[in-house]
Design a protein around this motif. Sequence first.
Motif, PDB file in Angstrom:
ATOM      1  N   ARG A  47      -0.436  91.085   1.062  1.00 61.54           N
ATOM      2  CA  ARG A  47       0.105  91.299   2.408  1.00 61.54           C
ATOM      3  C   ARG A  47      -0.849  90.857   3.509  1.00 61.54           C
ATOM      4  O   ARG A  47      -0.452  90.829   4.679  1.00 61.54           O
ATOM      5  N   ILE A  48      -2.095  90.542   3.177  1.00 62.51           N
ATOM      6  CA  ILE A  48      -3.104  90.270   4.200  1.00 62.51           C
ATOM      7  C   ILE A  48      -3.364  88.779   4.325  1.00 62.51           C
ATOM      8  O   ILE A  48      -2.932  87.972   3.492  1.00 62.51           O
ATOM      9  N   PHE A  49      -4.087  88.408   5.381  1.00 64.88           N
ATOM     10  CA  PHE A  49      -4.499  87.028   5.633  1.00 64.88           C
ATOM     11  C   PHE A  49      -5.995  86.901   5.366  1.00 64.88           C
ATOM     12  O   PHE A  49      -6.759  87.840   5.564  1.00 64.88           O
ATOM     13  N   GLN A  50      -6.385  85.721   4.927  1.00 67.00           N
ATOM     14  CA  GLN A  50      -7.805  85.454   4.660  1.00 67.00           C
ATOM     15  C   GLN A  50      -8.157  84.066   5.177  1.00 67.00           C
ATOM     16  O   GLN A  50      -7.381  83.116   5.012  1.00 67.00           O
ATOM     17  N   PHE A  51      -9.327  83.948   5.800  1.00 70.36           N
ATOM     18  CA  PHE A  51      -9.817  82.667   6.292  1.00 70.36           C
ATOM     19  C   PHE A  51     -10.558  81.940   5.175  1.00 70.36           C
ATOM     20  O   PHE A  51     -11.266  82.563   4.378  1.00 70.36           O
ATOM     21  N   GLN A  52     -10.396  80.631   5.156  1.00 70.84           N
ATOM     22  CA  GLN A  52     -11.179  79.849   4.205  1.00 70.84           C
ATOM     23  C   GLN A  52     -12.649  79.854   4.593  1.00 70.84           C
ATOM     24  O   GLN A  52     -13.533  79.983   3.729  1.00 70.84           O
ATOM     25  N   LYS A  90      -3.030  89.598  13.028  1.00 67.40           N
ATOM     26  CA  LYS A  90      -2.785  89.579  11.588  1.00 67.40           C
ATOM     27  C   LYS A  90      -3.711  90.556  10.866  1.00 67.40           C
ATOM     28  O   LYS A  90      -4.856  90.760  11.260  1.00 67.40           O
ATOM     29  N   MET A  91      -3.201  91.122   9.778  1.00 69.70           N
ATOM     30  CA  MET A  91      -3.939  92.125   9.004  1.00 69.70           C
ATOM     31  C   MET A  91      -4.883  91.447   8.014  1.00 69.70           C
ATOM     32  O   MET A  91      -4.553  90.415   7.422  1.00 69.70           O
ATOM     33  N   SER A  92      -6.051  92.044   7.832  1.00 66.50           N
ATOM     34  CA  SER A  92      -7.015  91.575   6.843  1.00 66.50           C
ATOM     35  C   SER A  92      -7.928  92.757   6.487  1.00 66.50           C
ATOM     36  O   SER A  92      -7.640  93.899   6.826  1.00 66.50           O
ATOM     37  N   ALA A 128      -7.172  96.371   8.566  1.00 61.50           N
ATOM     38  CA  ALA A 128      -6.964  96.466  10.010  1.00 61.50           C
ATOM     39  C   ALA A 128      -6.674  95.068  10.551  1.00 61.50           C
ATOM     40  O   ALA A 128      -6.905  94.063   9.867  1.00 61.50           O
ATOM     41  N   PRO A 129      -6.156  94.971  11.785  1.00 53.87           N
ATOM     42  CA  PRO A 129      -5.933  93.647  12.382  1.00 53.87           C
ATOM     43  C   PRO A 129      -7.246  92.890  12.582  1.00 53.87           C
ATOM     44  O   PRO A 129      -8.292  93.485  12.852  1.00 53.87           O
ATOM     45  N   ILE A 130      -7.177  91.584  12.462  1.00 51.91           N
ATOM     46  CA  ILE A 130      -8.355  90.728  12.598  1.00 51.91           C
ATOM     47  C   ILE A 130      -8.917  90.840  14.015  1.00 51.91           C
ATOM     48  O   ILE A 130      -8.182  90.828  15.003  1.00 51.91           O
ATOM     49  N   THR A 131     -10.206  90.969  14.109  1.00 50.40           N
ATOM     50  CA  THR A 131     -10.918  90.950  15.385  1.00 50.40           C
ATOM     51  C   THR A 131     -12.152  90.078  15.215  1.00 50.40           C
ATOM     52  O   THR A 131     -12.894  90.236  14.237  1.00 50.40           O
ATOM     53  N   PHE A 132     -12.354  89.174  16.144  1.00 47.94           N
ATOM     54  CA  PHE A 132     -13.514  88.285  16.052  1.00 47.94           C
ATOM     55  C   PHE A 132     -14.738  88.971  16.659  1.00 47.94           C
ATOM     56  O   PHE A 132     -14.700  89.412  17.811  1.00 47.94           O
TER      57      PHE A 132
END
Length: 767
Positions: free
Chosen positions: A489-494, A553-555, A619-623
């Motif tokens: 269900r989550i997103f991931q950065f390469q 987006k969630m990660s 949690a939602p992505i935060t930079f």
Amino acid sequence: GGGSGKRGAAVGSGLDGGGGIHALQLCPQVLAEKRSLGSRDGPPHLVVLVPLHSKAAAHDTLRLLQSQDSAVVHSDEGRAGGFVLLCPRLKQRWRFVTAQAGDLHAVLDLAKVADSLLFILDAADGLDGAGEHCLSCLFAQGLPSYALAVPGGTDLPPKKRIDARKKLAKAVEKRFPEAKLFPLNTEQESSLLLRHLAAQKQRHLAFRDRRAHLLAYAAEFVPGQESDLVGTLKVSGFVRGQTLDVNSLVHIVGHGDFQMSQVDAPPDPLSLNPRVVKGQKRSQDMEVQVRGSSMEEDVKVLMKADPSKQESLQSEVVPDPMEGEQTWPTEEELQEAEASLKENRRVVKVPKGTSKYQAAWIVDDEGSEKDEDGDEDDDIYDDDDDMMEEAVSQEGESSEEEEEPAEEECETMTVSECLRDDQYDEKMEEDEQMLEKYKQERMDEMFPDEVDTPRDIPARVRFQKYRGLKSFRTSPWDPKENLPRDYARIFQFQHFSRTRKHLFRQIEKEETEGASVGWYVTLHICNVPVSVMESFKEGKHLVLFSLLPHEQKMSVLNFLVRRHPSNSEPVRAKEELIFHCGFRRFRASPLFSQHTSADKHKLERFLRPDAALVVTVYAPITFPPASVLLFKQRSNGIHDLIATGSLLSVDPDRIVIKRLVLSGHPFKIFTKTAVVRYMFFNREDVMWFKPVELRTKWGRRGHIKEPLGTHGHMKCHFDGQLKSQDTVLLNLYKRVFPKWTYDPHVPEPVPWVRSESVLPVEEVEME
């Protein structure tokens, strides 16, 4: 600063003879630096008054600040105690907002967007317990520019007044070592304070400088066509931080993420000079002609959202339940399976009356050998490693004649009508739970990760998800192995760090089309619940932040935190905590792990007071950079600050390993061998864990040679002779993941009890 800055080429206003949006030449950060806070081109200087004592007179301070010569005062719409101060002679404008120190959410939300904080101290006592708690939270979140004002104290004699000021300065020295105390009793002193606020150097907070944000000055709710509970919220305010793009998402602090449909440019209600409004209108008229959109004469449409470029509100991936499943077998494969099934049939002797299902479970000699090799049923699993499964044995199922259980004998008793006090019972329950937590934390410190081997269930079944490692530091562990369903269900950065650098480089260098810093705009926010407008009408402030790409987006987020000195209660992993991360706040049940440079990190069962730990949640992505505050809600509704820190990374591949330690006692000791007991209680468990390396508390290493008997005794070989008081240990490891307990709704905290005192402690301020 206090001077008036001219609008650069990036704005293209009518005063400078610019050419609308075609004149955008300067990057937003340079443009923001060129504009002065509070000047006619920049937004009003936002000052938040924070009383740090119950006796601190905030109303008297506001009255003195309003009594400025040649100053125009505007009341703040809908906000009790707030006002706007316009000084054409000084070419400055201020907006003053009051936040009570007991209202934690209001103080933290306003501090996120404030240009300056004005702390109001009591002339005699300085600050109380609620003020100390408020300062602890503000230092951890990040403190903007500030000033200290001390109203009152005129009733004291002149000599005692000087002594009182020295005593007060010494009291606040730990918090503010170089701060100056401004007395606030006359109009002249209030003028000096205003000049100080206007001229002091602004402190930058990284998480807000890279995002557009504003504090609502006015709001209007337009119900939707389908339902009156959801509609369009029109929020008006001054753009701060960065240029605001209508295609980006906006986060209303405490309410969630939303899309914008358009941005309007109404006349500036707080203009120092009417010509500025006309000039701004001419500039915005040109922009309206470029975009080909128009509304009324008073309000011009700056831009409308483009559906092809607008950010989506999708926060989770919808997993396909059939993804990863094997295809349906063909007819040939089914026929082959039936044929192999017929070949593998065996004939066994069974008691009379045994069914086919019961006969299938009767094993012969070959089957028993197979069990000794350690083959286990894959369907056996345990959901929670903290709770032991109860193995219930049922005997005599095959016997047909069985005595029926006799009825239980009941006994009549007279119950006293005197009932205990419910509150006393609840208090006793809380005390017992807290005592049990203290015991568990103490046991974990004395015997880290040690557990008792169960006797009612085989150890090879209870710990079947665990494995042994030759070396915790160097042994490999695949981060993509046996992932839970929540990871779909989550997103991931390469490459997260590369994406972050690229994004920040775009913010600093590239041109951003939208509402520039300092413009008074109206945002049309879509699909907003009516409860947001109701809270605004009740007097609560609306704070808005624009989101960077992917921040909805969630990660998996990892925070580096340290226990706050004011809190000493035990905090167990997977307890529900309240997070204030940057501009967000939410509830979640985190994991605690050690902060090391290795590729595997050991799980900690409690939040340690003496070391920095990593907190892991969905949690939602935060930079980053972004500060984080961890709170724990009491049963009475008060939020206790338990830890502070910063966002470390957004990395689902960070491996958190749970360790279990099984302990045994040396029964007979020889030169380099020993007979160990009490680690296991049957022969099969000894054979199952035979490949795992052993160690002792005194530094010896060894391995299991063979089992002895049937009660779990085993012969072990070590690299030296054991001592009789030594303990043999066997380490088992398993990767753990956080639970999906993310909840964006955070209940309002009960105001801090001012009678409770919090000792001043030195804080680490977040930049």
